[in-house]
Enzyme design. Sequence first.
Site, PDB file in Angstrom:
ATOM      1  N   ARG A 130       8.785  72.091 -29.568  1.00 19.70           N
ATOM      2  CA  ARG A 130       9.959  71.207 -29.723  1.00 19.70           C
ATOM      3  C   ARG A 130      10.469  71.223 -31.165  1.00 19.70           C
ATOM      4  O   ARG A 130      10.797  70.192 -31.741  1.00 19.70           O
ATOM      5  CB  ARG A 130       9.615  69.764 -29.329  1.00 19.70           C
ATOM      6  CG  ARG A 130       9.188  69.559 -27.904  1.00 19.70           C
ATOM      7  CD  ARG A 130      10.333  69.850 -26.922  1.00 19.70           C
ATOM      8  NE  ARG A 130       9.993  69.391 -25.589  1.00 19.70           N
ATOM      9  CZ  ARG A 130       9.283  70.094 -24.709  1.00 19.70           C
ATOM     10  NH1 ARG A 130       8.859  71.303 -25.024  1.00 19.70           N
ATOM     11  NH2 ARG A 130       9.026  69.589 -23.521  1.00 19.70           N
ATOM     12  N   SER A 158      11.314  63.027 -22.294  1.00 19.83           N
ATOM     13  CA  SER A 158      10.148  62.610 -23.083  1.00 19.83           C
ATOM     14  C   SER A 158      10.618  61.952 -24.373  1.00 19.83           C
ATOM     15  O   SER A 158      11.341  62.565 -25.147  1.00 19.83           O
ATOM     16  CB  SER A 158       9.300  63.824 -23.474  1.00 19.83           C
ATOM     17  OG  SER A 158       8.869  64.515 -22.344  1.00 19.83           O
ATOM     18  N   GLU A 205      10.102  62.435 -30.043  1.00 19.37           N
ATOM     19  CA  GLU A 205      10.759  63.718 -29.778  1.00 19.37           C
ATOM     20  C   GLU A 205      12.267  63.528 -29.877  1.00 19.37           C
ATOM     21  O   GLU A 205      13.004  64.414 -30.300  1.00 19.37           O
ATOM     22  CB  GLU A 205      10.385  64.205 -28.372  1.00 19.37           C
ATOM     23  CG  GLU A 205      10.865  65.604 -28.102  1.00 19.37           C
ATOM     24  CD  GLU A 205      10.927  65.957 -26.646  1.00 19.37           C
ATOM     25  OE1 GLU A 205      12.028  65.907 -26.079  1.00 19.37           O
ATOM     26  OE2 GLU A 205       9.879  66.290 -26.079  1.00 19.37           O
TER      27      GLU A 205
HETATM   28  N1  EPU Z   1       0.123  61.418 -17.341  1.00 22.48           N
HETATM   29  C1  EPU Z   1      -0.412  60.190 -17.051  1.00 22.48           C
HETATM   30  N2  EPU Z   1       0.444  59.117 -16.945  1.00 22.48           N
HETATM   31  C2  EPU Z   1       1.778  59.245 -17.109  1.00 22.48           C
HETATM   32  C3  EPU Z   1       2.314  60.497 -17.424  1.00 22.48           C
HETATM   33  C4  EPU Z   1       1.467  61.597 -17.535  1.00 22.48           C
HETATM   34  O1  EPU Z   1      -1.607  60.030 -16.885  1.00 22.48           O
HETATM   35  O2  EPU Z   1       2.478  58.239 -16.994  1.00 22.48           O
HETATM   36  C5  EPU Z   1      -0.761  62.582 -17.382  1.00 22.48           C
HETATM   37  C6  EPU Z   1      -0.553  63.435 -16.147  1.00 22.48           C
HETATM   38  O3  EPU Z   1      -1.420  63.088 -15.137  1.00 22.48           O
HETATM   39  C7  EPU Z   1      -0.800  64.836 -16.623  1.00 22.48           C
HETATM   40  C8  EPU Z   1      -0.511  64.785 -18.103  1.00 22.48           C
HETATM   41  O4  EPU Z   1      -0.415  63.414 -18.473  1.00 22.48           O
HETATM   42  O5  EPU Z   1      -2.123  65.197 -16.467  1.00 22.48           O
HETATM   43  C9  EPU Z   1       0.756  65.521 -18.467  1.00 22.48           C
HETATM   44  O6  EPU Z   1       1.862  65.000 -17.772  1.00 22.48           O
HETATM   45  P1  EPU Z   1       3.073  65.946 -17.279  1.00 22.48           P
HETATM   46  O7  EPU Z   1       2.555  67.180 -16.658  1.00 22.48           O
HETATM   47  O8  EPU Z   1       4.000  65.077 -16.523  1.00 22.48           O
HETATM   48  O9  EPU Z   1       3.778  66.500 -18.561  1.00 22.48           O
HETATM   49  P2  EPU Z   1       3.925  65.929 -20.019  1.00 22.48           P
HETATM   50  O10 EPU Z   1       2.942  66.535 -20.950  1.00 22.48           O
HETATM   51  O11 EPU Z   1       3.973  64.479 -19.943  1.00 22.48           O
HETATM   52  C10 EPU Z   1       5.584  67.789 -20.886  1.00 22.48           C
HETATM   53  C11 EPU Z   1       6.921  67.800 -21.566  1.00 22.48           C
HETATM   54  C12 EPU Z   1       8.038  67.576 -20.562  1.00 22.48           C
HETATM   55  C13 EPU Z   1       7.956  68.668 -19.512  1.00 22.48           C
HETATM   56  C14 EPU Z   1       6.570  68.602 -18.854  1.00 22.48           C
HETATM   57  C15 EPU Z   1       6.356  69.707 -17.865  1.00 22.48           C
HETATM   58  C16 EPU Z   1       6.528  67.005 -23.831  1.00 22.48           C
HETATM   59  C17 EPU Z   1       6.651  65.870 -24.778  1.00 22.48           C
HETATM   60  N3  EPU Z   1       6.953  66.760 -22.587  1.00 22.48           N
HETATM   61  O12 EPU Z   1       5.408  66.469 -20.385  1.00 22.48           O
HETATM   62  O13 EPU Z   1       9.270  67.697 -21.249  1.00 22.48           O
HETATM   63  O14 EPU Z   1       8.970  68.505 -18.528  1.00 22.48           O
HETATM   64  O15 EPU Z   1       5.550  68.743 -19.864  1.00 22.48           O
HETATM   65  O16 EPU Z   1       6.239  70.909 -18.534  1.00 22.48           O
HETATM   66  O17 EPU Z   1       6.060  68.076 -24.220  1.00 22.48           O
HETATM   67  C18 EPU Z   1      11.120  66.606 -22.285  1.00 22.48           C
HETATM   68  O18 EPU Z   1      10.880  67.281 -23.282  1.00 22.48           O
HETATM   69  O19 EPU Z   1      12.058  65.756 -22.254  1.00 22.48           O
HETATM   70  C19 EPU Z   1      10.267  66.743 -21.114  1.00 22.48           C
HETATM   71  C20 EPU Z   1      10.446  66.007 -20.019  1.00 22.48           C
END
Ligand code: EPU
Length: 336
Positions: free
Chosen positions: A161, A236, A332
């Site tokens: 990012r 995010s 972010e």
């Molecule tokens: N999780 C929780 N509770 C929550 C949310 C997430 O326990 O409320 C846990 C999930 O179970 C999972 C882990 O956290 O094991 C990761 O969650 P998720 O796969 O939803 O992805 P993320 O790391 O939260 C990142 C990006 C997103 C992107 C997704 C999918 C960042 C800051 N965010 O989210 O990007 O869509 O991966 O690749 O890197 C964005 O940049 O606006 C965005 C949505």
Amino acid sequence: MIIKNNITLKPFNTFGIDVKATEFASINSIQELRDVLNTNPTDLLILGGGSNILLTKDVEALVLQINLKGISVISRSENSVQIEVAAGENWHELVCWCLNENFGGLENLSLIPGNVGTAPIQNIGAYGVELKDSFVSCEALNIKTKELRTFTKEECQFGYRNSIFKQELKGQYIITSVVFELSNQEHSLKTNYGAIETELQNYGIKTPTIQDISKAVISIRNSKLPDPKTIGNSGSFFKNPVVTYSKFEILQTLFPQIQHYKISTDVVKIPAGWLIDTAGFKGKTFGNFGVHAKQALVLVNYGGASGMDILNLSIQIQKAVKFIFDIDLETEVNIL
Ligand code: EPU
């Protein structure tokens, strides 16, 4: 090109925050961009899709909405094509255009809000793919000299990012177009991230196409992320923090459920969503704003909240995460 005065920015930011801009112009050509910059505005704010910004006060500046349009194939080889896309094209509409042409590479980035010109600034990413993976170069206008310059991928210094446009060149250039290299056959598919595999299995698909992957990503995103057209948000709100492996091990003894992605032998990334969820914020509402019930990483405006409401909530979350896990959450979203 018309410069309007004192207009609301509510339709131009996906959080739907109602603040005013002293001056506003929609830019439809490079010439218009040069003309408006020749008026020597004291302060400038460049808006793409307004999908990564939190406006906490009226904007005392000339706001430029980059509305440059056009997608064209600029070269073809046996297995790939290069396309040039104007900065004002909507990101998801570009992905759909590529799927229609059967050009592969952007399908995992389906449904990301925002425009093409702002995508390189934060190297947008999702489901195991980042913009940099298909990025070739971009053209950008120097705000001072009004000259166009081409930036190669290396020159953009992409990170998680992050890019040079968020760092040392911040506020100095306006991206006007981006060149991507995409496959036109034998697409290399990325299905091993997150729930894509499971989603494809649910459809009974064993040999997916790029169109199937896009469908799976859209379905996963729709199940977790609120549509900014109905609930104001900026995706995010925080970055996933990176911590040392030794710190992670300590946290793991305290919180055996802690999730992580290994980055190297020394450092891991912890999902901010998990931290915020575990800190008890998921689904919390405070009147007309709160934390999304299905993804704690997303702060939402249910209608009529101010940017300060959202900012104060984000500070409260940062303090709680620091207190509980001793981790600093970095935003972010750009806060203005
Ligand atoms: N999780 C929780 N509770 C929550 C949310 C997430 O326990 O409320 C846990 C999930 O179970 C999972 C882990 O956290 O094991 C990761 O969650 P998720 O796969 O939803 O992805 P993320 O790391 O939260 C990142 C990006 C997103 C992107 C997704 C999918 C960042 C800051 N965010 O989210 O990007 O869509 O991966 O690749 O890197 C964005 O940049 O606006 C965005 C949505």
